[in-house]
Motif scaffolding. Structure first.
Motif, mmCIF file in Angstrom:
data_model
loop_
_atom_site.group_PDB
_atom_site.id
_atom_site.type_symbol
_atom_site.label_atom_id
_atom_site.label_comp_id
_atom_site.label_asym_id
_atom_site.label_seq_id
_atom_site.Cartn_x
_atom_site.Cartn_y
_atom_site.Cartn_z
ATOM 1 N N VAL B 230 0.779 -1.250 0.007
ATOM 2 C CA VAL B 230 0.085 0.056 0.125
ATOM 3 C C VAL B 230 0.739 1.093 -0.043
ATOM 4 C CG1 VAL B 230 -1.848 1.325 1.443
ATOM 5 C CG2 VAL B 230 -1.810 -1.208 1.368
ATOM 6 N N THR B 260 5.535 10.398 2.723
ATOM 7 C CA THR B 260 4.821 9.324 2.133
ATOM 8 C C THR B 260 5.366 8.081 2.840
ATOM 9 O OG1 THR B 260 6.264 8.993 0.568
ATOM 10 C CG2 THR B 260 4.498 10.537 -0.052
ATOM 11 N N ASP B 262 5.552 3.393 2.018
ATOM 12 C CA ASP B 262 5.113 2.319 1.488
ATOM 13 C C ASP B 262 5.195 1.123 2.500
ATOM 14 O OD1 ASP B 262 5.477 3.514 -0.940
ATOM 15 O OD2 ASP B 262 7.556 2.434 -1.331
ATOM 16 N N ARG B 287 -3.449 9.753 -0.253
ATOM 17 C CA ARG B 287 -3.404 8.690 -1.143
ATOM 18 C C ARG B 287 -3.564 7.599 -0.190
ATOM 19 N NH1 ARG B 287 1.970 6.778 -4.135
ATOM 20 N NH2 ARG B 287 0.866 5.368 -5.602
ATOM 21 N N PHE B 288 -4.172 6.489 -0.603
ATOM 22 C CA PHE B 288 -4.229 5.034 -0.035
ATOM 23 C C PHE B 288 -4.373 4.186 -1.376
ATOM 24 C CE2 PHE B 288 -5.646 1.205 1.691
ATOM 25 C CZ PHE B 288 -5.236 1.088 2.948
ATOM 26 N N GLU B 289 -3.347 3.470 -1.681
ATOM 27 C CA GLU B 289 -3.263 2.644 -2.824
ATOM 28 C C GLU B 289 -2.689 1.625 -2.896
ATOM 29 O OE1 GLU B 289 -1.874 5.068 -6.094
ATOM 30 O OE2 GLU B 289 -2.224 3.436 -7.574
ATOM 31 N N LEU B 290 -3.405 0.681 -3.284
ATOM 32 C CA LEU B 290 -2.903 -0.950 -3.508
ATOM 33 C C LEU B 290 -1.991 -0.802 -4.571
ATOM 34 C CD1 LEU B 290 -5.811 -3.185 -2.811
ATOM 35 C CD2 LEU B 290 -3.593 -3.078 -1.585
ATOM 36 N N VAL B 291 -0.642 -1.031 -4.436
ATOM 37 C CA VAL B 291 0.470 -0.719 -5.442
ATOM 38 C C VAL B 291 0.932 -2.265 -5.560
ATOM 39 C CG1 VAL B 291 0.576 1.464 -5.420
ATOM 40 C CG2 VAL B 291 2.053 -0.013 -3.979
#
Lengths: 435, 318
Positions: B230, B260, B262, B287-291
């Motif tokens: 994330v 930020t 990871d 931002r909250f993103e599955l990466v």
């Protein structure tokens, strides 16, 4: 092959364009003019008569004979060499001498009646030859030599006369020998005087020495530059070590040859126009023209070039190899002796040969590839090398080039990519052994 | 399928006292961009020098285009930018490029023409008659880059091509590299900057201490690495996130960049649970993103934090 050509072209073009090359190429002819003209200028202006007081303590006719002899000496322009004032001393040589010395050593302006020197002759002059001179010009070897020569001649004549030898016999006896030395080669007279071939040989040997030393050094510097500027790795990925080495040596060597040719051309023009040039500088053209400048035979020129080419391949390869071992000019000192030593020994061999063309040392040296470039052309120029010997010597050179190139290539390919610490001789030996 | 551009098979190189590269095998397929990654001192340059035949491998086999003729015999098809840049300082820029072109077997006239085009393209059109020593470092690097590519090689090997370049020049170089690959050529470059490699490379090999630790396409590597990652960007109350991120039942590891982070989730943990926990603490997020896992994260995990950061420190020092 094209790649080697482009390396050669780069070396040549980049070198020829440098300020150092242009300056040295064109300063040399100016230096040559100076060498040619200066002695002439000095000779025509430097000679003048000197005023001498002759203290005659002999009590015989020897004093008058010496006076006559000195007055008879002439300068190049016909003036008297010595303006002599004879002073009979009677029994008081010391007193007369001292009073005259008091008038000596002043400039002509300060004391127009003064002298430059006082020459004292006594009865001993006749028996043992000793005479005493006190003068402001006592330090001039040239003038003292003139004086001593004249005295010797007068004394010899006087002694022979004293021994009852006939005057005409004496005059005959005093005519000196004049040796006309002509060079003989292969059983045929060459029409060149011995002096002329000596001059050519000496000039050639010296030029080879200078060019190999100067441009050999440049080869090493060129390798060091490629190492320090770190372009070596790019080159090493495109060119074989042999292509790099060959291109560099030939390129630098051609630069040397080009400079040499320009100098030779200038020297030739100067020599053929020397009278005119001397005239421009106000020197006597005849004096300059009297210096014999011999023609260079074609065979000698070819041999000279052959030895230059082969010699430069050997020494250029050695210098390049040394350059590959180090990272700066200063570091070179440690490795420079294996190349400096043979050059210096070769140069001394060359001097030995100019003194004695048939010396055994010269013959031996002309077969050793390291020394042959300096010795062999000189030996040939002086007519003491047979065509067979020449062929053997040249063959030896070719073998030497191959061996040195092989060795140099092995060390070079490892050396050029070595940075940091200098290798030891043991490590270098291992590089040569490594397949 | 055509032969791979480069094939290393069990290659080892030892220097006095240490082994720089140990039993390394890798395949660089023809076409595309290949990244050779690793921290400083990992053996990247040694590997590249063995490919270029500047060093000979002590063990193993190096093949180029399916042959063992060696790089020097194939020199005209290869372009090489060494890590240590170098040009003749006193030479004019154009002459220099023409000479480099000639050593790669192209004619003088052709080299002159191409050199002019390259200098124009790299914005050095007005510097052709200047001596190299009068150019800035960045310009010199571009000149050398042009020299590497002048003969349009099939395989371009660049050792740390972006080091020491400002962002503008870096961009210019990147565009050129992408363009070469588009025209079907193969590019192999080494770097220790993972972000760059991640954006450009089709395939990467990561080496550390002379040994290979990761090999494959980017997609393969990420899939294999696995885990749920994330990416977070904080807007306010960041310090309140600390307790949540320290919860080992939720979070396996954090790579904290300040503003930020990871985050790798703990096995079995749901992303929604993390989001709920963060919101519950009152942390502000933009931002909250599955990466996918970043190459950087994979690199650190595989090479070890110590080696990776050692590399980073040297980079900062340099």
């Amino acid at each position: 092959m094209n790649k080697v050509l482009s390396v050669i072209r780069r070396e040549l073009m980049e070198r020829v364009r440098t300020r150092a090359f242009i300056l040295s190429t064109f300063l040399m002819p100016i230096f040559l003019i100076a060498v040619l003209v200066l002695p002439a200028v000095m000779m025509s202006g430097g000679e003048r008569s000197s005023r001498i007081a002759l203290v005659d303590g002999t009590g015989t006719s020897l004093g008058a004979a010496i006076d006559d002899g000195l007055r008879g000496e002439r300068l190049g322009d016909g003036e008297q060499r010595f303006e002599v004032t004879m002073v009979p001393a009677g029994g008081r040589v010391d007193a007369v001498r001292d009073s005259l010395v008091a008038l000596t050593g002043f400039s002509a302006k300060e004391r127009p009646d003064g002298f430059e020197g006082v020459l004292v002759v006594t009865p001993e002059t006749y028996t043992s030859g000793t005479a005493h001179y006190l003068g402001s010009n006592a330090g001039s070897p040239q003038q003292m030599q003139d004086l001593s020569r004249t005295l010797s001649r007068v004394l010899m004549r006087a002694r022979l006369d004293g021994a009852g030898v006939d005057q005409s016999v004496v005059a005959q006896a005093l005519v000196p020998a004049r040796l006309d030395a002509d060079r003989v080669s292969d059983g045929k007279p060459t029409g060149q005087s011995g002096m002329a071939s000596f001059a050519i040989a000496y000039a050639m040997g010296f030029l080879l020495y200078i060019v190999i030393l100067l441009y050999g050094q440049q080869t090493a510097m060129s390798v060091i530059e490629e190492k320090t500027s770190r372009i070596m790795e790019v080159l090493a990925s495109s060119l074989t070590p042999f292509q790099m080495l060959l291109g560099k040596i030939v390129g630098v060597g051609l630069t040397g040859l080009l400079q040499l040719s320009i100098w030779a051309l200038c020297a030739y023009l100067l020599a053929s126009q020397r009278g005119t040039i001397a005239g421009v500088f106000g020197a006597d053209p005849d004096v300059v023209n009297a210096i014999a400048i011999p023609p260079i035979p074609a065979d000698l020129l070819v041999i000279f070039l052959a030895y230059f080419a082969l010699g430069f391949l050997i020494y250029g390869a050695m210098y390049a190899t040394i350059g590959s071992l180090v990272n700066s000019m200063q570091d070179m000192q440690q490795f420079i002796w294996p190349v400096m030593l043979p050059i210096i020994i070769g140069f001394f061999g060359m001097i030995r040969v100019t003194n004695d063309p048939n010396a055994a040392m010269g013959t031996v040296f002309s077969f050793i590839p390291f020394f042959a470039p300096f010795v062999a052309p000189v030996k040939w120029a002086m007519g003491s090398m047979s065509p067979v010997e020449l062929a053997i010597s040249l063959f030896g050179m070719v073998v030497g080039v191959v061996v040195i190139a092989w060795l140099a290539g092995r060390i070079y390919r490892t050396g050029i990519l070595m940075y940091g610490k200098k290798p030891t001789f043991g490590e270098i030996f291992r590089w040569v052994k490594a397949g | 399928m055509s032969a791979p551009a480069v094939l290393l098979d069990g290659v080892t190189k030892r220097f006095a006292g240490h082994t720089a590269v140990r039993n390394l095998s890798m395949t660089v397929p023809a076409g595309g961009i290949f990244g050779l990654l690793g921290p400083n001192g990992a053996g990247k340059s040694t590997t590249i020098r063995m490919i270029m035949e500047i060093y000979l491998a002590d063990e193993g086999r190096v093949e180029l285009f399916g042959t063992t003729h060696g790089a020097r015999a194939l020199s005209d098809k290869l372009g090489y930018l060494p890590e240590e840049r170098g040009l003749y300082k006193k030479m004019k820029v154009l002459d220099q490029l023409v000479f480099l072109g000639e050593t790669k077997g192209i004619s003088r006239g052709e080299a002159r023409k191409r050199a002019g085009e390259w200098l124009e393209r790299l914005g050095l059109g007005e510097w052709t008659q200047k001596k190299v020593e009068d150019l800035s470092k960045g310009m010199q690097q571009k000149v050398q880059f042009a020299g590497t590519l002048l003969h349009d090689p099939d395989l371009v090997i660049l050792d740390e091509p972006f080091s020491g370049l400002d962002p503008v020049n870096s961009q210019v170089m990147k565009d050129v590299v992408i363009d070469i690959a588009k025209r079907g050529r193969t590019v192999l470059f080494s770097t220790h900057i993972m972000e760059q490699a991640e954006r450009m490379c089709d395939r990467v090999v990561i080496i550390a201490r002379g040994e290979k630790v990761v090999d494959g396409t980017l997609a393969e590597i990420k899939r294999e690495f696995g885990g749920t990652h994330v990416a977070l960007t904080f807007s306010r109350e960041k310090e309140k996130a600390a307790r949540v991120l320290a919860d080992r039942s939720l979070v396996a590891s954090v790579d904290d960049y300040g503003a930020t982070a990871d985050v790798e989730l703990a096995p079995g943990a749901e992303a929604e649970a993390l989001l709920a926990a963060l919101v519950g603490e009152g942390v502000g997020l933009t931002r909250f993103e599955l990466v996918d896992p970043s190459l950087q994260a994979i690199f650190i995990a595989k090479v070890g934090v110590e080696a990776a950061t050692a590399g980073r420190r040297e980079e900062v020092a340099a």
